[in-house]
Design an enzyme around this catalytic site. Structure first.
Site, short mmCIF file in Angstrom:
data_model
loop_
_atom_site.label_atom_id
_atom_site.label_comp_id
_atom_site.label_asym_id
_atom_site.label_seq_id
_atom_site.Cartn_x
_atom_site.Cartn_y
_atom_site.Cartn_z
N GLN A 98 16.80 8.92 0.05
CA GLN A 98 17.67 9.57 1.02
C GLN A 98 17.29 11.02 1.26
O GLN A 98 16.54 11.62 0.49
CB GLN A 98 19.12 9.50 0.54
CG GLN A 98 19.36 10.13 -0.82
CD GLN A 98 20.74 9.80 -1.38
OE1 GLN A 98 21.61 10.67 -1.44
NE2 GLN A 98 20.94 8.55 -1.80
N HIS A 100 19.30 14.74 3.24
CA HIS A 100 20.57 15.28 3.73
C HIS A 100 20.30 16.29 4.84
O HIS A 100 19.27 16.98 4.84
CB HIS A 100 21.34 15.94 2.59
CG HIS A 100 21.54 15.03 1.41
ND1 HIS A 100 22.26 13.88 1.49
CD2 HIS A 100 21.08 15.11 0.13
CE1 HIS A 100 22.25 13.28 0.30
NE2 HIS A 100 21.53 14.00 -0.52
N GLU A 135 21.73 19.99 -2.79
CA GLU A 135 22.13 19.64 -4.15
C GLU A 135 21.09 20.10 -5.15
O GLU A 135 19.92 20.32 -4.82
CB GLU A 135 22.38 18.13 -4.28
CG GLU A 135 21.21 17.25 -3.91
CD GLU A 135 21.61 15.78 -3.77
OE1 GLU A 135 22.65 15.49 -3.14
OE2 GLU A 135 20.87 14.92 -4.27
N HIS A 264 14.28 12.18 -1.32
CA HIS A 264 14.31 12.05 -2.77
C HIS A 264 14.93 10.74 -3.21
O HIS A 264 15.62 10.06 -2.43
CB HIS A 264 15.05 13.23 -3.41
CG HIS A 264 16.47 13.35 -2.95
ND1 HIS A 264 16.82 13.99 -1.78
CD2 HIS A 264 17.64 12.93 -3.51
CE1 HIS A 264 18.14 13.96 -1.63
NE2 HIS A 264 18.65 13.31 -2.66
N ARG A 283 19.73 7.56 4.83
CA ARG A 283 18.99 6.73 3.88
C ARG A 283 17.68 6.25 4.50
O ARG A 283 17.63 5.92 5.68
CB ARG A 283 19.84 5.55 3.42
CG ARG A 283 21.05 5.99 2.60
CD ARG A 283 21.90 4.82 2.16
NE ARG A 283 22.99 5.27 1.28
CZ ARG A 283 24.16 5.69 1.71
NH1 ARG A 283 24.41 5.73 3.03
NH2 ARG A 283 25.10 6.10 0.87
#
EC number: 5.3.1.8
Length: 410
Positions: A98, A100, A135, A264, A283
């Site tokens: 996925q 982001h 993240e 990642h 995804r």
């Protein structure tokens, strides 16, 4: 200063032992336990435990008093929302591959899907909220991941090491243009291959990986990973895409930061993860969930090279800070050796969650309030609270993670 009761997310890829062991519960758990959430996420907020045993959702607490809980600057910057979510992540099996979106991409995508009337909980919804989702993951145990695109020249070498009749033309495509544009072209080609072509190419690649591992080749670790993914997802284009990514093994205390666009895949291990309080995921594959290829290609960053691994910048004898450019969060790690009972002062700069991952700790406020923090427990520190001091109990090696908001300036 309040102890938190936190939700466990029982995803199928989770471990039956890691989170129960951390919390001192019986092992193995009846079902996989993948994530322990600490924060005010609407899907599963933590609850604060009052002195009388009553519980209140942290989300409700923040909604009722955003300035007192978050601080004026943070409340204004993030629209009265706690901007971060802290997790324990326990991966027994690989997650989906996925990426982001950036803040701008998320805002645009959210507005577009709102206009189209796509329900926010729909399976084909890409942007349930209008915010970015950077993240950082910090290993508690040996932690395995794929993250970021490997240097194309190195990838060409890997592809040549497992050369097959069907793979050769794709190797040549990247060799002719070993840069981000070449990676984009090859990645796009692979994830849009017709299923019939995938069904021919993937078995060839997997057989070649078996031979490379048997021969103890240079890329044996990468090939083992491809074989593991291929066994679980035998007809998935994400297995090919995994050939393009850096294969990482993090030791305890090491971390990687995943900014917008970073492709990642977490493979195995237990880690502390801090991320923006968002659900926006694009995804690539290795999942039964929705994959939107055009939108994924709009978001993925094809910059390439080695993935930086952080060890934490020293911020005192017992503290390390993991710096990122994410305004939503910052993560710190504090450690005490066995027999060390020194106090560490934790300032009151905005909302904070303290998580104990080793030993037992005592958290003391300047007004005399104190909380015993056991392994696997966490505590909420509102912005309006005074600074606290933390010290170990029991003389054991102790470890504490501190989650705070990042810089809140507009």
């Amino acid at each position: 200063m309040e102890l938190l009761r936190n939700a466990v997310r029982p995803y199928a890829w989770g471990s039956r032992t890691a989170i129960p062991q951390l919390q001192g519960r019986p092992v193995p758990a009846p079902h996989p336990e993948a994530e322990l959430w600490m924060g005010a996420h609407p899907g599963d907020p933590s609850h604060v435990l009052g002195p009388d045993g009553a519980e209140l959702s942290l989300l409700e607490l923040v909604d009722a008093d955003p300035v007192g809980q978050l601080g004026e600057d943070c409340a204004r910057r993030w629209g009265n929302r706690l901007p971060f979510l802290l997790k324990i992540l326990a991966a027994e099996e690989p997650l989906s591959m996925q990426a982001h979106p950036s803040a701008a991409q998320a805002a645009e995508g959210h507005a577009r899907e709102e206009k189209l009337g796509i329900p926010r909980d729909a399976a084909n919804r890409n942007y349930p909220d209008p915010t970015a989702k950077p993240e950082l993951v910090c290993a508690l145990t040996e932690f395995h991941a794929l993250a970021g695109f490997r240097d194309p020249n190195r990838t060409v070498k890997l592809l040549k090491a497992i050369e097959t009749p069907g793979l050769g033309k794709y190797t040549g495509l990247l060799e002719a243009q070993p840069d981000p544009a070449g990676l984009r072209a090859l990645f796009t080609t692979w994830i849009t291959l017709p299923q019939s072509a995938l069904d021919e190419l993937l078995p060839e690649v997997l057989d070649a990986c078996v031979r490379h591992v048997q021969d103890h080749g240079e890329f044996a670790t990468e090939c083992r990973t491809i074989l593991e993914l291929g066994e679980t997802h035998p007809r998935d284009a994400g297995v090919l895409a995994a050939l393009l990514l850096n294969r990482l093994t993090l030791r305890a205390g090491e971390a990687i930061y995943l900014p917008a666009g970073n492709l990642h895949l977490y493979l195995h291990g237990t880690a502390v993860e801090i991320l923006a309080n968002s659900d926006n995921i694009l995804r690539c594959g290795l999942t039964p969930k929705h994959v939107d290829v055009p939108e994924l290609l709009r978001v993925v960053d094809f910059a390439c090279g080695e993935m930086p691994v952080q060890h934490g910048e020293c911020a005192g004898q017992r503290m390390a800070v993991y710096h990122t450019d994410a305004p939503e969060f910052e993560l710190s790690r504090m450690e005490w050796a066995a027999g060390d009972d020194a106090e560490i002062e934790v300032d009151s700069a905005g909302p904070q969650i303290l998580l104990c991952t080793e030993g037992d700790l005592l958290v003391l406020a300047s007004d005399g309030e104190q909380v015993e923090l056991r392994r696997g427990q966490s505590v909420w520190l509102p912005a309006a609270d005074p600074a606290v001091r933390v010290r170990p109990l029991g003389g054991e090696r102790s470890q504490l993670f501190r989650a705070t908001a990042g810089a809140c300036e507009l």
